[in-house]
Design a protein around this motif. Structure first.
Motif, PDB file in Angstrom:
ATOM      1  N   LEU A 299       0.827  -1.206   0.000  1.00  0.00           N
ATOM      2  CA  LEU A 299       0.000   0.000   0.000  1.00  0.00           C
ATOM      3  C   LEU A 299       0.864   1.260   0.000  1.00  0.00           C
ATOM      4  CD1 LEU A 299      -2.853  -0.948   2.485  1.00  0.00           C
ATOM      5  CD2 LEU A 299      -3.079  -0.508   0.035  1.00  0.00           C
ATOM      6  N   ALA A 300       1.991   1.202   0.712  1.00  0.00           N
ATOM      7  CA  ALA A 300       2.908   2.349   0.719  1.00  0.00           C
ATOM      8  C   ALA A 300       3.432   2.621  -0.687  1.00  0.00           C
ATOM      9  CB  ALA A 300       4.063   2.097   1.681  1.00  0.00           C
ATOM     10  N   ASP A 301       3.796   1.555  -1.419  1.00  0.00           N
ATOM     11  CA  ASP A 301       4.247   1.716  -2.809  1.00  0.00           C
ATOM     12  C   ASP A 301       3.123   2.243  -3.683  1.00  0.00           C
ATOM     13  OD1 ASP A 301       6.822   0.925  -2.332  1.00  0.00           O
ATOM     14  OD2 ASP A 301       6.788  -0.809  -3.660  1.00  0.00           O
ATOM     15  N   ALA A 302       1.910   1.734  -3.486  1.00  0.00           N
ATOM     16  CA  ALA A 302       0.767   2.185  -4.285  1.00  0.00           C
ATOM     17  C   ALA A 302       0.498   3.669  -4.051  1.00  0.00           C
ATOM     18  CB  ALA A 302      -0.470   1.359  -3.953  1.00  0.00           C
TER      19      ALA A 302
ATOM     20  N   MET B  76       5.795   1.020 -13.639  1.00  0.00           N
ATOM     21  CA  MET B  76       5.769   1.570 -12.281  1.00  0.00           C
ATOM     22  C   MET B  76       7.147   2.099 -11.887  1.00  0.00           C
ATOM     23  SD  MET B  76       3.729  -1.595 -10.531  1.00  0.00           S
ATOM     24  CE  MET B  76       2.355  -2.373 -11.394  1.00  0.00           C
ATOM     25  N   LEU B  77       8.170   1.283 -12.141  1.00  0.00           N
ATOM     26  CA  LEU B  77       9.528   1.667 -11.772  1.00  0.00           C
ATOM     27  C   LEU B  77      10.001   2.879 -12.560  1.00  0.00           C
ATOM     28  CD1 LEU B  77      11.051  -1.917 -11.541  1.00  0.00           C
ATOM     29  CD2 LEU B  77      10.742  -0.329  -9.634  1.00  0.00           C
TER      30      LEU B  77
ATOM     31  N   LEU C 298       3.281   5.704  -5.813  1.00  0.00           N
ATOM     32  CA  LEU C 298       3.077   5.777  -7.258  1.00  0.00           C
ATOM     33  C   LEU C 298       1.881   6.656  -7.598  1.00  0.00           C
ATOM     34  CD1 LEU C 298       4.186   4.711  -9.969  1.00  0.00           C
ATOM     35  CD2 LEU C 298       2.461   2.895  -9.821  1.00  0.00           C
ATOM     36  N   ALA C 299       0.832   6.576  -6.777  1.00  0.00           N
ATOM     37  CA  ALA C 299      -0.330   7.434  -6.984  1.00  0.00           C
ATOM     38  C   ALA C 299       0.065   8.903  -6.880  1.00  0.00           C
ATOM     39  CB  ALA C 299      -1.415   7.094  -5.964  1.00  0.00           C
ATOM     40  N   LYS C 300       0.909   9.218  -5.906  1.00  0.00           N
ATOM     41  CA  LYS C 300       1.367  10.600  -5.728  1.00  0.00           C
ATOM     42  C   LYS C 300       2.127  11.088  -6.945  1.00  0.00           C
ATOM     43  CE  LYS C 300       3.848  13.511  -2.392  1.00  0.00           C
ATOM     44  NZ  LYS C 300       4.619  13.503  -1.124  1.00  0.00           N
ATOM     45  N   VAL C 301       2.935  10.190  -7.533  1.00  0.00           N
ATOM     46  CA  VAL C 301       3.672  10.529  -8.755  1.00  0.00           C
ATOM     47  C   VAL C 301       2.711  10.993  -9.850  1.00  0.00           C
ATOM     48  CG1 VAL C 301       4.982   9.511 -10.667  1.00  0.00           C
ATOM     49  CG2 VAL C 301       5.672   9.076  -8.294  1.00  0.00           C
ATOM     50  N   HIS C 302       1.537  10.368  -9.892  1.00  0.00           N
ATOM     51  CA  HIS C 302       0.551  10.676 -10.928  1.00  0.00           C
ATOM     52  C   HIS C 302      -0.521  11.648 -10.448  1.00  0.00           C
ATOM     53  CE1 HIS C 302       2.049   6.624 -12.439  1.00  0.00           C
ATOM     54  NE2 HIS C 302       2.309   7.461 -13.424  1.00  0.00           N
ATOM     55  N   ASN C 303      -0.229  12.361  -9.360  1.00  0.00           N
ATOM     56  CA  ASN C 303      -1.156  13.362  -8.806  1.00  0.00           C
ATOM     57  C   ASN C 303      -2.512  12.768  -8.435  1.00  0.00           C
ATOM     58  OD1 ASN C 303       0.672  15.598  -9.113  1.00  0.00           O
ATOM     59  ND2 ASN C 303       0.219  15.582 -11.314  1.00  0.00           N
ATOM     60  N   ILE C 304      -2.481  11.551  -7.961  1.00  0.00           N
ATOM     61  CA  ILE C 304      -3.692  10.877  -7.505  1.00  0.00           C
ATOM     62  C   ILE C 304      -3.742  10.963  -5.983  1.00  0.00           C
ATOM     63  CG2 ILE C 304      -4.878   8.637  -7.355  1.00  0.00           C
ATOM     64  CD1 ILE C 304      -3.443   7.932 -10.021  1.00  0.00           C
ATOM     65  N   GLN C 305      -4.857  11.413  -5.452  1.00  0.00           N
ATOM     66  CA  GLN C 305      -5.004  11.574  -4.010  1.00  0.00           C
ATOM     67  C   GLN C 305      -5.287  10.231  -3.329  1.00  0.00           C
ATOM     68  OE1 GLN C 305      -4.485  14.565  -2.434  1.00  0.00           O
ATOM     69  NE2 GLN C 305      -3.869  15.158  -4.522  1.00  0.00           N
ATOM     70  N   PRO C 306      -4.871  10.093  -2.070  1.00  0.00           N
ATOM     71  CA  PRO C 306      -5.180   8.858  -1.340  1.00  0.00           C
ATOM     72  C   PRO C 306      -6.672   8.533  -1.336  1.00  0.00           C
ATOM     73  CG  PRO C 306      -3.548  10.124  -0.139  1.00  0.00           C
ATOM     74  CD  PRO C 306      -4.011  10.999  -1.277  1.00  0.00           C
ATOM     75  N   SER C 307      -7.497   9.571  -1.247  1.00  0.00           N
ATOM     76  CA  SER C 307      -8.947   9.344  -1.241  1.00  0.00           C
ATOM     77  C   SER C 307      -9.428   8.731  -2.549  1.00  0.00           C
ATOM     78  CB  SER C 307      -9.687  10.659  -0.985  1.00  0.00           C
ATOM     79  OG  SER C 307      -9.375  11.627  -1.991  1.00  0.00           O
ATOM     80  N   GLU C 308      -8.750   9.082  -3.655  1.00  0.00           N
ATOM     81  CA  GLU C 308      -9.125   8.518  -4.949  1.00  0.00           C
ATOM     82  C   GLU C 308      -8.701   7.055  -5.038  1.00  0.00           C
ATOM     83  OE1 GLU C 308      -8.962  12.082  -8.129  1.00  0.00           O
ATOM     84  OE2 GLU C 308      -7.059  11.763  -7.054  1.00  0.00           O
ATOM     85  N   LEU C 309      -7.556   6.738  -4.450  1.00  0.00           N
ATOM     86  CA  LEU C 309      -7.125   5.344  -4.406  1.00  0.00           C
ATOM     87  C   LEU C 309      -8.081   4.535  -3.525  1.00  0.00           C
ATOM     88  CD1 LEU C 309      -4.767   3.806  -5.692  1.00  0.00           C
ATOM     89  CD2 LEU C 309      -3.517   4.071  -3.544  1.00  0.00           C
ATOM     90  N   LEU C 310      -8.552   5.164  -2.461  1.00  0.00           N
ATOM     91  CA  LEU C 310      -9.505   4.495  -1.578  1.00  0.00           C
ATOM     92  C   LEU C 310     -10.815   4.215  -2.315  1.00  0.00           C
ATOM     93  CD1 LEU C 310     -10.157   3.420   1.228  1.00  0.00           C
ATOM     94  CD2 LEU C 310     -10.876   5.731   1.879  1.00  0.00           C
ATOM     95  N   THR C 311     -11.213   5.129  -3.194  1.00  0.00           N
ATOM     96  CA  THR C 311     -12.413   4.896  -4.003  1.00  0.00           C
ATOM     97  C   THR C 311     -12.269   3.626  -4.829  1.00  0.00           C
ATOM     98  OG1 THR C 311     -12.937   7.266  -4.145  1.00  0.00           O
ATOM     99  CG2 THR C 311     -13.886   5.827  -5.843  1.00  0.00           C
TER     100      THR C 311
END
Length: 282
Positions: free
Chosen positions: A181-184, A240-241, A187-200
């Motif tokens: 989850l920490a890696d996810a 991802m890498l 990577l989400a942050k790299v793509h400007n994705i918020q944690p709340s969006e990943l939670l969705t």
């Protein structure tokens, strides 16, 4: 009379639940204030562990590790009544659980290791999972009492220490899950994705539901029936890498997984199911 040694978050929940069910409980903790706080709920706290176990037929234990359990039980031994039963919920080594079972039996006491997958709220509500293994006559005798403490009691058979091994294996998966989850999140942050969006995403798609089927497939070694080819999974790991590297972000889990994937691809398993990377664990 019951005694409870080790009043951390889990132990506190267990004791409160016992008291709510009408049990008389004597408690001890190295930080005396934690044990003393339970007197408001009806427990009787003691400053010395050998006093806390006096008169108790069953002594429950939730401590830190093997060394702490051995140290505290040694201190408590002078107060144990003849034939007392020690039920240890501490996460310990397999070797430690086996050795303690034998040692306390030689002293005339029963020791049963019963680790749990339970948080403080589970302990309070008597939900979650408790595991046991070893002498089946002992387990049968105390199963009714243990079942009252948990949502489900899992008996893994007559082999001493197996419950300890199951607990460690389960905890390993939890550690790996959190690292994943920490890696996810990274990577989400790299793509400007918020944690709340990943939670969705995970609120709608539950990858955890596939764990039993995935484990079954691995255990049956059905790697030639791919649902996701290793070559394709490695391609995604590469994406991802690359994204993380361009953003100057470090990933913890994926680099190690990619290295294992490369090893199996080099062996000629690129067209197999990607779970072939677990083959050597069988």
């Amino acid at each position: 009379m019951k005694a409870f040694i080790g009043i951390g978050l889990l132990g506190s929940g267990f004791v409160k639940a016992m008291l709510q069910k009408g049990d008389a409980v004597q408690v001890w903790n190295r930080t005396a204030a934690k044990a003393k706080a339970l007197e408001a709920y009806g427990a009787k706290a003691f400053n010395r562990v050998e006093e806390a176990v006096q008169g108790a037929e069953i002594i429950h234990v939730t401590l830190k590790d093997d060394a702490t359990v051995d140290e505290v039980l040694t201190s408590a031994s002078n107060g144990l009544q003849q034939g007392a039963v020690i039920i240890d919920h501490t996460t310990t080594s397999v070797k430690g659980a086996i050795q303690r079972t034998s040692y306390w039996k030689s002293k005339g006491f029963t020791y049963l290791h019963a680790p749990v997958f339970m948080g403080p709220q589970n302990a309070l509500e008597s939900t979650g999972f408790m595991m046991v293994s070893g002498n089946q006559s002992v387990i049968e005798k105390y199963e009714p009492a243990l079942s009252k403490m948990t949502g489900k009691l899992l008996n893994f058979g007559a082999e001493e220490g197996k419950a300890a091994g199951i607990k460690l294996s389960g905890n390993l998966f939890l550690l790996s899950l959190t690292a994943g989850l920490a890696d996810a999140l990274a990577l989400a942050k790299v793509h400007n994705i918020q944690p709340s969006e990943l939670l969705t995403l995970f609120n709608n798609w539950n990858p955890g539901a596939s764990v039993p089927a995935r484990l079954k497939k691995i255990s049956e070694a059905k790697f030639n029936e791919p649902s996701w080819e290793l070559n394709m999974a490695r391609k995604d790991a590469g994406l991802m890498l690359s994204a993380a590297k361009e953003a100057g972000t470090n990933l913890t889990v994926i680099p190690a997984i990619a290295a294992v994937m490369d090893t199996w691809i080099a062996k000629g398993n690129g067209s197999d199911d990607w779970s072939v990377i677990a083959k050597d664990s069988l």
